[in-house]
Design a protein around this motif. Structure first.
Motif, short mmCIF file in Angstrom:
data_model
loop_
_atom_site.label_atom_id
_atom_site.label_comp_id
_atom_site.label_asym_id
_atom_site.label_seq_id
_atom_site.Cartn_x
_atom_site.Cartn_y
_atom_site.Cartn_z
N ASP A 156 -5.80 -1.59 -4.62
CA ASP A 156 -5.37 -2.10 -3.33
C ASP A 156 -6.58 -3.03 -2.74
O ASP A 156 -7.18 -2.80 -1.71
N GLU A 157 -6.17 -3.60 -2.93
CA GLU A 157 -6.78 -4.86 -2.17
C GLU A 157 -8.08 -5.43 -2.39
O GLU A 157 -9.57 -5.01 -1.67
N SER A 207 0.86 -1.03 0.07
CA SER A 207 -0.27 0.13 -0.11
C SER A 207 0.54 0.82 -0.35
O SER A 207 0.86 2.55 -0.61
MG LIG Z 1 -2.15 -2.69 1.92
#
Ligand SMILES: [Mg+2]
Ligand SMILES: Nc1ncnc2c1ncn2[C@@H]1O[C@H](COP(=O)(O)OP(=O)(O)OP(=O)(O)O)[C@@H](O)[C@H]1O
Length: 286
Positions: free
Chosen positions: A171-172, A48
């Motif tokens: 991001d996920e 991240s």
């Molecule tokens: Mg992350």
């Protein structure tokens, strides 16, 4: 193809001085326009942080970084440059509920454009097109709160798309979704990548999702640990295990059979490819 992202010895620490917590070390990489890259790494590895450096939610503390030819680490990087960067690199985060702000889907998709001061006509056109691209046209007047997780994430993607970005970073973004929602979101972004040439960076904990990309980047303890095709990366099964990562299920099955003596390739990726390889190995003449 031309280069879209370039990092040279990039590093980042949270905090300053004695309290600084290093999160990324010496990251050098190049990503071409239109590439599809999956980013893997266990919790806290720095995925991240890397994503946030790319659209300057965070600013690098060392090294150099370019996006679309513009140096983000240039001391003269201006507010206007930042504005342009945010339009080029769109981020979709994990929790769809934190990304939707308006009470009606189409207003939500228009939110970023409104902030940019895009004229009404143009805004209307872009919102309509973005909703069409994610297959949510019929929900334009609905309340986001009543949608499924996958639908909410598609609305969040439409909000990013309305800005017409050259690159999307997920991001996920599939982490909180059920299998159907995950599939919807992946199908949507992969279609945009294919049809519109959008550069796609997909940070994920799901190995089967990473295997769908053309290139897999593994980050471990703030450093690039591997960078290659899914086949290359997932052929390092034992090493991946040591850093807390798996290989996709079908790759694992092929690997177990290979170790049992069947003539199978290392790092077989994709259900069809793995099934074919197993059939071939079983029907092969001794
Ligand atoms: Mg992350
Ligand atoms: N705001 C912050 N302040 C201090 N340290 C932070 C902050 N955010 C992240 N870190 C630290 O930086 C490192 C990298 O974190 P990052 O969030 O980039 O990892 P990640 O790979 O995205 O993890 P996850 O898979 O859990 O999302 C970790 O050690 C984390 O604890």
């Amino acid at each position: 193809m031309s280069e879209f992202i370039r990092a040279e010895h990039l590093s980042f620490s949270y905090g300053k001085g004695e309290d600084a917590i290093p999160a990324l070390y010496d990251i050098s990489l190049s990503i071409e326009k239109g590439e599809y890259v999956a980013v893997l790494g266990h919790n806290g590895s720095g995925k991240s942080t890397l994503a946030k450096l790319l659209n300057m939610i965070l600013v690098a503390t060392g090294g150099k970084l370019w996006v679309d030819g513009k140096e983000l680490t240039d001391p003269d990087f201006s507010e206007e440059d930042l504005f342009a960067l945010r339009r080029k690199v769109g981020m979709v985060f994990q929790n769809p509920d934190n990304q939707l702000v308006a009470g009606v889907v189409e207003e939500d998709v228009a939110f970023g454009l409104e902030n940019m001061g895009v004229p009404y006509e143009e805004m209307h056109k872009r919102v309509k097109e973005a909703l069409r691209l994610v297959g949510m046209t019929e929900y334009a007047k609905h309340a986001p709160s009543r949608l499924s997780g996958g639908q909410k994430q598609r609305v969040a993607i439409a909000g990013v798309l309305a800005m017409m970005p050259a690159c999307m970073i997920l991001d996920e973004s599939t982490a909180m979704l059920d299998p159907q929602g995950r599939q919807e979101v992946l199908d949507t972004v992969e279609r945009l990548h294919r049809d519109n040439g959008i550069t796609l960076l997909h940070i994920t904990h799901y190995m089967d999702e990473a295997a769908r990309a053309k290139r897999v980047l593994v980050i471990h303890d703030g450093r690039i640990w591997a960078d290659g095709t899914p086949e290359e990366v997932f052929s390092r099964r034992d090493e991946l295990r040591e850093i807390g990562l798996d290989v996709p299920q079908e790759t694992e099955v092929v690997e177990i059979l290979r170790r049992a003596g069947l003539s199978l390739p290392l790092g077989c990726v994709g259900t069809d490819a793995c099934a074919d390889a197993i059939v071939r190995a079983l029907t092969e003449k001794p």
